[in-house]
Enzyme design. Sequence first.
Site, PDB file in Angstrom:
ATOM      1  N   HIS A 283      15.924   1.592  -2.770  1.00 31.26           N
ATOM      2  CA  HIS A 283      16.875   1.313  -1.693  1.00 31.26           C
ATOM      3  C   HIS A 283      17.179   2.601  -0.928  1.00 31.26           C
ATOM      4  O   HIS A 283      16.611   2.845   0.133  1.00 31.26           O
ATOM      5  CB  HIS A 283      18.124   0.678  -2.303  1.00 31.26           C
ATOM      6  CG  HIS A 283      19.103   0.134  -1.316  1.00 31.26           C
ATOM      7  ND1 HIS A 283      18.854   0.058   0.027  1.00 31.26           N
ATOM      8  CD2 HIS A 283      20.355  -0.369  -1.494  1.00 31.26           C
ATOM      9  CE1 HIS A 283      19.897  -0.458   0.637  1.00 31.26           C
ATOM     10  NE2 HIS A 283      20.825  -0.726  -0.260  1.00 31.26           N
ATOM     11  N   HIS A 322       8.420  -2.213   6.156  1.00 29.01           N
ATOM     12  CA  HIS A 322       9.784  -2.689   5.914  1.00 29.01           C
ATOM     13  C   HIS A 322       9.722  -4.184   5.646  1.00 29.01           C
ATOM     14  O   HIS A 322       8.914  -4.887   6.241  1.00 29.01           O
ATOM     15  CB  HIS A 322      10.667  -2.412   7.140  1.00 29.01           C
ATOM     16  CG  HIS A 322      12.124  -2.516   6.861  1.00 29.01           C
ATOM     17  ND1 HIS A 322      12.793  -3.711   6.863  1.00 29.01           N
ATOM     18  CD2 HIS A 322      13.041  -1.567   6.552  1.00 29.01           C
ATOM     19  CE1 HIS A 322      14.065  -3.496   6.570  1.00 29.01           C
ATOM     20  NE2 HIS A 322      14.236  -2.208   6.379  1.00 29.01           N
ATOM     21  N   ASP A 378      13.530   5.891   7.295  1.00 27.96           N
ATOM     22  CA  ASP A 378      13.417   7.036   6.386  1.00 27.96           C
ATOM     23  C   ASP A 378      12.331   8.025   6.778  1.00 27.96           C
ATOM     24  O   ASP A 378      12.255   9.101   6.192  1.00 27.96           O
ATOM     25  CB  ASP A 378      13.143   6.539   4.965  1.00 27.96           C
ATOM     26  CG  ASP A 378      14.352   5.844   4.385  1.00 27.96           C
ATOM     27  OD1 ASP A 378      15.457   6.351   4.623  1.00 27.96           O
ATOM     28  OD2 ASP A 378      14.188   4.809   3.730  1.00 27.96           O
TER      29      ASP A 378
HETATM   30  N1  ACO Z   1       1.777   2.236   2.663  1.00 28.11           N
HETATM   31  C1  ACO Z   1       0.612   1.581   2.510  1.00 28.11           C
HETATM   32  N2  ACO Z   1       0.478   0.242   2.479  1.00 28.11           N
HETATM   33  C2  ACO Z   1       1.608  -0.467   2.599  1.00 28.11           C
HETATM   34  C3  ACO Z   1       2.877   0.137   2.771  1.00 28.11           C
HETATM   35  C4  ACO Z   1       2.936   1.533   2.813  1.00 28.11           C
HETATM   36  N3  ACO Z   1       4.088   2.174   2.985  1.00 28.11           N
HETATM   37  N4  ACO Z   1       3.819  -0.812   2.869  1.00 28.11           N
HETATM   38  C5  ACO Z   1       3.176  -1.979   2.750  1.00 28.11           C
HETATM   39  N5  ACO Z   1       1.833  -1.772   2.603  1.00 28.11           N
HETATM   40  C6  ACO Z   1       0.786  -2.792   2.527  1.00 28.11           C
HETATM   41  C7  ACO Z   1       0.798  -3.494   1.166  1.00 28.11           C
HETATM   42  O1  ACO Z   1      -0.075  -2.843   0.264  1.00 28.11           O
HETATM   43  C8  ACO Z   1       0.330  -4.857   1.555  1.00 28.11           C
HETATM   44  O2  ACO Z   1      -1.078  -4.802   1.772  1.00 28.11           O
HETATM   45  P1  ACO Z   1      -2.020  -6.023   1.277  1.00 28.11           P
HETATM   46  O3  ACO Z   1      -1.521  -7.227   2.018  1.00 28.11           O
HETATM   47  O4  ACO Z   1      -3.389  -5.616   1.644  1.00 28.11           O
HETATM   48  O5  ACO Z   1      -1.798  -6.117  -0.196  1.00 28.11           O
HETATM   49  C9  ACO Z   1       0.941  -5.113   2.925  1.00 28.11           C
HETATM   50  O6  ACO Z   1       1.113  -3.813   3.483  1.00 28.11           O
HETATM   51  C10 ACO Z   1       2.280  -5.840   2.868  1.00 28.11           C
HETATM   52  O7  ACO Z   1       3.169  -5.074   2.071  1.00 28.11           O
HETATM   53  P2  ACO Z   1       4.283  -5.666   1.087  1.00 28.11           P
HETATM   54  O8  ACO Z   1       4.367  -4.775  -0.110  1.00 28.11           O
HETATM   55  O9  ACO Z   1       4.065  -7.130   0.892  1.00 28.11           O
HETATM   56  O10 ACO Z   1       5.586  -5.501   1.962  1.00 28.11           O
HETATM   57  P3  ACO Z   1       7.072  -5.620   1.432  1.00 28.11           P
HETATM   58  O11 ACO Z   1       7.848  -6.243   2.512  1.00 28.11           O
HETATM   59  O12 ACO Z   1       7.147  -6.267   0.098  1.00 28.11           O
HETATM   60  O13 ACO Z   1       7.486  -4.097   1.209  1.00 28.11           O
HETATM   61  C11 ACO Z   1       8.387  -1.966   1.576  1.00 28.11           C
HETATM   62  C12 ACO Z   1       8.285  -3.392   2.091  1.00 28.11           C
HETATM   63  C13 ACO Z   1       8.880  -1.947   0.117  1.00 28.11           C
HETATM   64  C14 ACO Z   1       9.415  -1.202   2.424  1.00 28.11           C
HETATM   65  C15 ACO Z   1       7.003  -1.300   1.686  1.00 28.11           C
HETATM   66  O14 ACO Z   1       6.549  -1.332   3.011  1.00 28.11           O
HETATM   67  C16 ACO Z   1       7.008   0.130   1.150  1.00 28.11           C
HETATM   68  O15 ACO Z   1       6.863   0.339  -0.057  1.00 28.11           O
HETATM   69  N6  ACO Z   1       7.164   1.141   2.050  1.00 28.11           N
HETATM   70  C17 ACO Z   1       7.243   2.525   1.613  1.00 28.11           C
HETATM   71  C18 ACO Z   1       8.625   2.829   1.048  1.00 28.11           C
HETATM   72  C19 ACO Z   1       9.659   2.969   2.135  1.00 28.11           C
HETATM   73  O16 ACO Z   1       9.461   3.654   3.135  1.00 28.11           O
HETATM   74  N7  ACO Z   1      10.812   2.334   1.900  1.00 28.11           N
HETATM   75  C20 ACO Z   1      11.957   2.424   2.820  1.00 28.11           C
HETATM   76  C21 ACO Z   1      12.229   1.128   3.488  1.00 28.11           C
HETATM   77  S1  ACO Z   1      13.579   1.320   4.645  1.00 28.11           S
HETATM   78  C22 ACO Z   1      15.001   1.245   3.713  1.00 28.11           C
HETATM   79  O17 ACO Z   1      15.040   0.677   2.652  1.00 28.11           O
HETATM   80  C23 ACO Z   1      16.220   1.936   4.211  1.00 28.11           C
END
Ligand code: ACO
Length: 462
Positions: A283, A322, A378
């Site tokens: 988070h 996100h 972020d």
């Molecule tokens: N880097 C690389 N690939 C990614 C990333 C990333 N940062 N985020 C998502 N993907 C890919 C996944 O591997 C997935 O690929 P696939 O379909 O081939 O398997 C696809 O994109 C969809 O991703 P999900 O994991 O289903 O997306 P979800 O909505 O569950 O996750 C999250 C969102 C957790 C924010 C994710 O994008 C992530 O981990 N980002 C990096 C961490 C981050 O920056 N978090 C801050 C969020 S903002 C906040 O909370 C204030």
Amino acid sequence: MAEEQAQRDDGGGLATARDTLTVTDNRTGETYDIEVTDGTVRAMDFRQIKVAEDDFGLMTYDPAFMNTASCRSSICFIDGEAGVLEYRGYPIEQLCGQSTYLEVAYLLIYGELPTEEQLDEWVFEITHHTFVHENIKKFVEGFRYDAHPMGMLLATIGALSTFYPDAKNIDDTLERHMAAVRLIAKVPTLAAFAYRHNLGLPYVYPDNDLSYPGNFLSMMFKMTETKYEPDPRLERALDVLWILHADHEQNCSTNAVRGVGSSEVDPYSAMAAGVAALYGPLHGGANEQVVRMLERIESVENIPGFLERVKNREERLMGFGHRVYKNYDPRARIIKEHVDQVFAVTGRNPKLDIAVELEKRALDDEYFTSRKLYPNVDFYSGLIYEALNLPTDMFTVMFAIPRTSGWIAQWDEMLEDEETKIARPRQIYTGARTRDYTPIGERTQLTDKPTAETHLIDPAAG
Ligand code: ACO
């Protein structure tokens, strides 16, 4: 019964055939009309669907609330596809361009922008509640020198409930107002005390002549000077960052505040629950991970190799993607505009070049665009915190300070909502059913638990 459900309409009028969902239970052949309001069906309307008279009724299963609205709210609007964020209907870009964090806090809590007189009074109240009881200072002194500042913030916010016991009168609107004022006023003081405790520096008391962000900078960084004079560019950048982080509808910590607050506990205890949720790396902790990622990449030349590793799923591009935004996070765009102003004061952080190039290349890459992965809030905020010389442990604290106003607004709204009841989800029970107690001598070992021998012999480990 099913017909009755179709007739009920919370919006005030009669539901038409188009406002209902017809469900056939193939176990019984029965058909039910379920009302659709605001694109939503009520989970309780499914309880009437039974296979027998003594059946509990159909439940919905939605771990992590992936498709469940837990409340009605008029505070924060997000359109993730379009990259839109509004507080009480005001676009975040306009608020960041023209407002201040304290004005936005008023807007979030009271629903409308204040008049000049209301704003002056609000700012006066907040400014004159920034001091904390001296015992709180002693309380902070009791932490180990290396205590995590989020842990200290969590404990001290919870402890405030013991200093203001009348706050438990949550039906008293004046008490609620005072709790809002005290929390918004004191959280920066507690955050700065935690920071200075880690450094072994004396705590700096609030300076009522300074602005809200200016006073925070003073409590953090004042040394031997008689009066700390914050750089107005840093003051403004901090204020904008705090506007951006003030609320974000039903995120994990807000849900924690509402969930705990639904037990009718005092607001300080409910806010402590929010801090606890924000503490988690999924988070509030991602900005720290962005800085660590940029450190690992080291130079612009290493970016292509890094992106290859991301595509091979050996790495994650932190600060991208996100759950809600499937477009550029509007907050990231605004933060990026303020990065240069901060660096004009603090000196340029070389990691910015890596971040800018990384963003450019990722946005040119089909892997990221096809998955709708864009920079989130972020991606750049950690660079600003680092430029302010903040240790990474403080990054999440910097998030908690402004989110306090959003938590209060959401808590207040929950208390005013006549549909509010104590939050109490259902479960699908998967364990054993009624069985006879086995005397200890007749048992065989069926479980393994981790052993913690070191904890038993090391008094320092507690
Ligand atoms: N880097 C690389 N690939 C990614 C990333 C990333 N940062 N985020 C998502 N993907 C890919 C996944 O591997 C997935 O690929 P696939 O379909 O081939 O398997 C696809 O994109 C969809 O991703 P999900 O994991 O289903 O997306 P979800 O909505 O569950 O996750 C999250 C969102 C957790 C924010 C994710 O994008 C992530 O981990 N980002 C990096 C961490 C981050 O920056 N978090 C801050 C969020 S903002 C906040 O909370 C204030």
